[in-house]
Motif scaffolding. Structure first.
Motif, PDB file in Angstrom:
ATOM      1  N   TYR A 272       0.832  -1.203   0.000  1.00  0.00           N
ATOM      2  CA  TYR A 272       0.000   0.000   0.000  1.00  0.00           C
ATOM      3  C   TYR A 272       0.875   1.264   0.000  1.00  0.00           C
ATOM      4  N   GLY A 273       1.882   1.272   0.869  1.00  0.00           N
ATOM      5  CA  GLY A 273       2.777   2.437   0.968  1.00  0.00           C
ATOM      6  C   GLY A 273       3.510   2.704  -0.334  1.00  0.00           C
ATOM      7  N   THR A 274       3.918   1.644  -1.003  1.00  0.00           N
ATOM      8  CA  THR A 274       4.622   1.801  -2.280  1.00  0.00           C
ATOM      9  C   THR A 274       3.676   2.339  -3.349  1.00  0.00           C
ATOM     10  N   ASN A 277       2.880   6.012  -3.006  1.00  0.00           N
ATOM     11  CA  ASN A 277       3.966   6.981  -3.065  1.00  0.00           C
ATOM     12  C   ASN A 277       4.880   6.891  -4.284  1.00  0.00           C
TER      13      ASN A 277
ATOM     14  N   ASP B 266      10.868   9.279  -7.346  1.00  0.00           N
ATOM     15  CA  ASP B 266      10.280   7.945  -7.147  1.00  0.00           C
ATOM     16  C   ASP B 266      10.971   7.218  -5.996  1.00  0.00           C
ATOM     17  N   TRP B 269      10.159   8.905  -2.528  1.00  0.00           N
ATOM     18  CA  TRP B 269       8.795   8.696  -2.027  1.00  0.00           C
ATOM     19  C   TRP B 269       8.481   7.232  -1.756  1.00  0.00           C
ATOM     20  N   ARG B 270       9.092   6.342  -2.533  1.00  0.00           N
ATOM     21  CA  ARG B 270       8.915   4.918  -2.221  1.00  0.00           C
ATOM     22  C   ARG B 270       9.497   4.610  -0.832  1.00  0.00           C
ATOM     23  N   TYR B 272       9.784   6.678   1.599  1.00  0.00           N
ATOM     24  CA  TYR B 272       8.853   7.269   2.566  1.00  0.00           C
ATOM     25  C   TYR B 272       7.630   6.373   2.756  1.00  0.00           C
ATOM     26  N   GLY B 273       7.051   5.912   1.653  1.00  0.00           N
ATOM     27  CA  GLY B 273       5.862   5.051   1.723  1.00  0.00           C
ATOM     28  C   GLY B 273       6.135   3.755   2.472  1.00  0.00           C
ATOM     29  N   THR B 274       7.309   3.201   2.257  1.00  0.00           N
ATOM     30  CA  THR B 274       7.662   1.962   2.950  1.00  0.00           C
ATOM     31  C   THR B 274       7.834   2.217   4.447  1.00  0.00           C
ATOM     32  N   MET B 275       8.576   3.264   4.782  1.00  0.00           N
ATOM     33  CA  MET B 275       8.789   3.613   6.194  1.00  0.00           C
ATOM     34  C   MET B 275       7.469   3.838   6.915  1.00  0.00           C
ATOM     35  N   LYS B 276       6.571   4.525   6.248  1.00  0.00           N
ATOM     36  CA  LYS B 276       5.320   4.934   6.877  1.00  0.00           C
ATOM     37  C   LYS B 276       4.363   3.760   7.052  1.00  0.00           C
ATOM     38  N   ASN B 277       4.595   2.669   6.319  1.00  0.00           N
ATOM     39  CA  ASN B 277       3.618   1.585   6.322  1.00  0.00           C
ATOM     40  C   ASN B 277       4.141   0.218   6.765  1.00  0.00           C
ATOM     41  N   ALA B 278       5.448   0.074   6.867  1.00  0.00           N
ATOM     42  CA  ALA B 278       5.997  -1.241   7.232  1.00  0.00           C
ATOM     43  C   ALA B 278       5.566  -1.619   8.650  1.00  0.00           C
TER      44      ALA B 278
END
Lengths: 348, 348
Positions: A272-274, A277, B266, B269-270, B272-278
C-alpha cells in the motif's frame, strides 16, 4: 454504444461482486460456433469472410439480449482501442491481430461479447463477476438459442458442434474462472494445487489467457475438453474443482492470519505504501502490489480502501487504458510515470 | 546526569544543524592522552588501572566544561545501556567490551565525552553537528589544557604525545567527519572518491567506526596520521579534502535533479511510503530508507517532514534505544516489529 463509452464504466470482470468474490474474480463461459456450409475462417477467402461478417452482424442486430451493443469492424479501430478491448477481456489478444475481416460485438454492460472470425466464425462469451458459472452459462445458452434461430450452426449428431480446432468440438464450450490465490502462492502450496488441477482435466493460465504467465497471484482455470460431456457436466466439473481450490485458499488465509499475521500485515501495508507513493511504476509491479492490497482488504487488514477502487486500479493502469485516459499515445516510460500519477490520485 | 536523561534529548551528532548539514552530519575531534609514569592501560595491572580511573575521574570533576557530567564505571552499567552509549557515538564499540576497569564521562549536552582506559588512559572526544571541525577542535583544545593542568600527560619533546599505538603518537589527534553522500553512491562515483580520499591520507569507514561498513550512504572520513604535523595542519588538511567531497556531492545532486529527477523523486517517495507503512523493519533497511528520505528533504522533494524527525528516527530506531524506550529486553524479531511501530507513530 461506442468504445469510448466503456471508459466511463466498470468492466464486468472487475466489478468485485458476486459469490466468493474475495477469491473468485470472475466467471466466463464461451462457446465456439460456425455457420454450416461456409469454410472455417482460416480457410475462407475474402468473399466468404465478408459473408460470415455480414451474416453474424445482421443476426446479432435483431437479438434482444444484444440491444444497443457496440458492433465494430476491427480494421476501423485503432491499435490502442483494440488493446483497450483486450484489456477489458472483451476479446482475445489473438483477435487483435490481422484484423482485416474480423469484428467484435459487445453488449452495453460488457457481460456478453462475440468475436467474429477469430478461430471460429463466432466465439460467444459471457463474463460475470464472482463465482457464477451456472448463471453465466444460462445467459450464454439463451443467447446461443437466439442466434441459432437466425444462423444455421454447423452441427453433427455424432460429434456435436463442429469447430476449427478439434479440441473445441462437441459442446464447443469452455468455462473459465479467474482466481486470486495469494495465500497458496505465499505458502508454496500453489505448485501442488496446479498439478492436481491439471490432472483433473483443467488448464491453468495467467491473467490474459493462453501462454500468459500468472502475474500477481491471479490464475485463470478452464476445462480442456468439451467433447463427450454435456454442457452441464462440463460446468459441474469446473465448479466442483474450483470449489475445492477456493476452500483451500480460504483455509490457508486463516492459517496465515493465525500463524504469521505480522508478516502478512507488513507485506500488505508495504504494498500500500509503495502504491501510494511511487512516481514510476510498471504494469507488472502494479498487479503484484494490487494483489497484496486486495488480500489485505479481503482479510480486513486494510479498512480505508474498498475492493471497487482496487479493481478500478487494475483496469485503468493497463497500457491502453492509460493512453485512452491521457488521450494520446504514451511510450512505456511515459506510461510508468502516468500510471504512478493516476494511482496516487486515486489513493489520496 | 544519568544515562536515562540522555533518552529525553537529541544527541549532538544527529542535531542536523551547523554548516553544510545537508551533507555533513557531524564533526568529531578526539585526542589520545596518557598519564606519565603509569603503564599504558593494556599493560597495567588492576591496581594501576584503578589508579588511572581515580586520577582521571578526580581531575574531570573539577573542570568547569565538564560540570554536571555523567561519570560512570562501565562495570556498573548494563549491556543495553552500554550499547545505548555506543549508539549515541559517546564511546567506541571497543570500549563496551571487557569493562572491568573502564569508565566514561559525558558532558550534559553530549558534545564532550572521555573514555578512560580504552586503548589509551584518556580518549577525549568533542562532537558537533555539521561541518565544524575547527570550532570542535577549539573546544577540545581548551578542555585538553584544563585537564593537562590537573594530570601530567606523557609527552616527548621529540615525538609529541606518547600513545599506546604509534599511529596516534604526535598530536594524538584524529579529526573525523560523518558525510551523507547518496548522490555520489547513486551515480557510481563514490568508488573513485573513496580511492582519491585514501591517497590523500584520509581513512573512510561506516557509521560505527573501524571495520564497520558504510550503510545507507553514510561515510566517516578521518585522518590516518597524527605525527609530524601540528593540530591546525591536521584539521586544515581534513577540512580542505572534505570541502572538495562536499562540493562534488552537491554538484552531483544538482545534476541528478536536472537529468533524472523523476527517478530520484520515485526513489525518495517509495522509501517514505515503505517507512510509513511497514510493520516489520530491520535496522539496516531503516538506515537505507532514512538516507533516501533525508536526501528528499535536503532537496526539497519531501516538504512535510523535517530533518529533526529523520535524525530522531536514526537515533531511536537503534537496538539499544528501542529497548530503553520499551523498558525491557527485546529479541531481534521483537525489535523489528517495535521499530516499525515507532516509525509509523512518528510519521503519522
Amino acid at each position: 454504444m461506442k468504445i469510448d463509452d466503456f471508459l466511463k464504466q466498470d468492466t464486468e470482470w472487475l466489478k468485485g461482486t458476486g459469490p466468493m468474490s474475495h477469491i473468485v474474480i470472475s466467471s466466463r463461459v464461451r462457446v465456439a460456433r460456425n455457420i454450416e456450409k461456409l469454410p472455417f475462417s482460416q480457410r475462407a477467402d475474402k468473399y466468404r469472410l465478408e459473408e460470415i461478417l455480414t451474416a453474424v452482424t445482421d443476426a446479432a442486430a435483431s437479438v434482444p439480449l444484444l440491444k444497443n451493443s457496440l458492433s465494430v469492424r476491427l480494421k476501423d479501430v485503432g491499435d490502442v482501442d483494440r488493446l483497450f478491448l483486450v484489456e477489458r477481456h472483451l476479446m482475445s489478444p489473438e483477435h487483435a491481430k490481422d484484423v482485416e475481416y474480423k469484428s467484435l460485438i459487445v453488449e452495453p454492460k460488457e457481460i456478453i461479447s462475440i468475436m467474429v472470425n477469430e478461430e471460429d466464425h463466432l466465439r460467444i462469451q459471457v463474463l460475470q463477476s464472482g463465482f457464477n458459472l451456472r448463471e453465466t452459462w444460462h445467459i450464454l445458452d439463451e443467447l446461443d438459442n437466439e442466434l441459432a434461430r437466425r444462423l444455421p450452426f454447423a452441427y453433427s449428431p455424432k460429434w456435436g458442434y463442429l469447430t476449427a480446432c478439434p479440441t473445441n468440438t462437441g459442446t464447443g464450450l469452455r468455462g473459465s474462472v479467474m482466481l486470486h490465490l495469494p495465500a497458496l502462492v505465499f505458502t508454496g502450496q500453489i505448485e501442488k494445487v496446479l498439478q492436481a488441477t491439471g490432472k483433473l482435466g483443467l488448464n491453468i493460465r495467467g491473467l490474459y489467457g493462453e501462454g500468459s504467465e500468472a502475474t500477481g497471484n491471479f490464475f485463470q482455470v478452464s476445462n480442456l475438453v468439451s467433447l463427450g460431456r454435456t454442457e452441464d457436466e462440463v460446468i459441474d466439473n469446473i465448479e466442483r474443482i474450483i470449489g475445492q481450490i477456493v476452500a483451500r485458499e480460504e483455509m490457508t488465509r486463516k492459517n496465515i492470519l493465525s500463524r504469521s499475521k505480522e508478516a502478512l500485515v507488513d507485506r500488505v501495508w508495504r504494498a500500500y505504501g509503495t502504491m501510494k507513493n511511487a512516481h514510476i511504476i510498471t504494469s507488472n509491479e502494479t498487479i503484484a502490489l494490487l494483489s497484496a492490497i486486495r488480500l489485505g482488504v479481503d482479510l480486513g487488514i486494510v479498512k480505508n480502501l474498498d475492493r471497487r477502487t482496487i479493481n478500478e486500479l487494475f483496469l485503468i493502469t493497463q497500457p491502453a487504458h492509460l493512453q485512452k485516459i491521457e488521450g494520446k499515445a504514451l511510450t512505456s516510460n511515459e506510461r510508468d510515470i502516468k500510471r504512478a500519477d493516476l494511482i496516487r490520485t486515486k489513493l489520496k
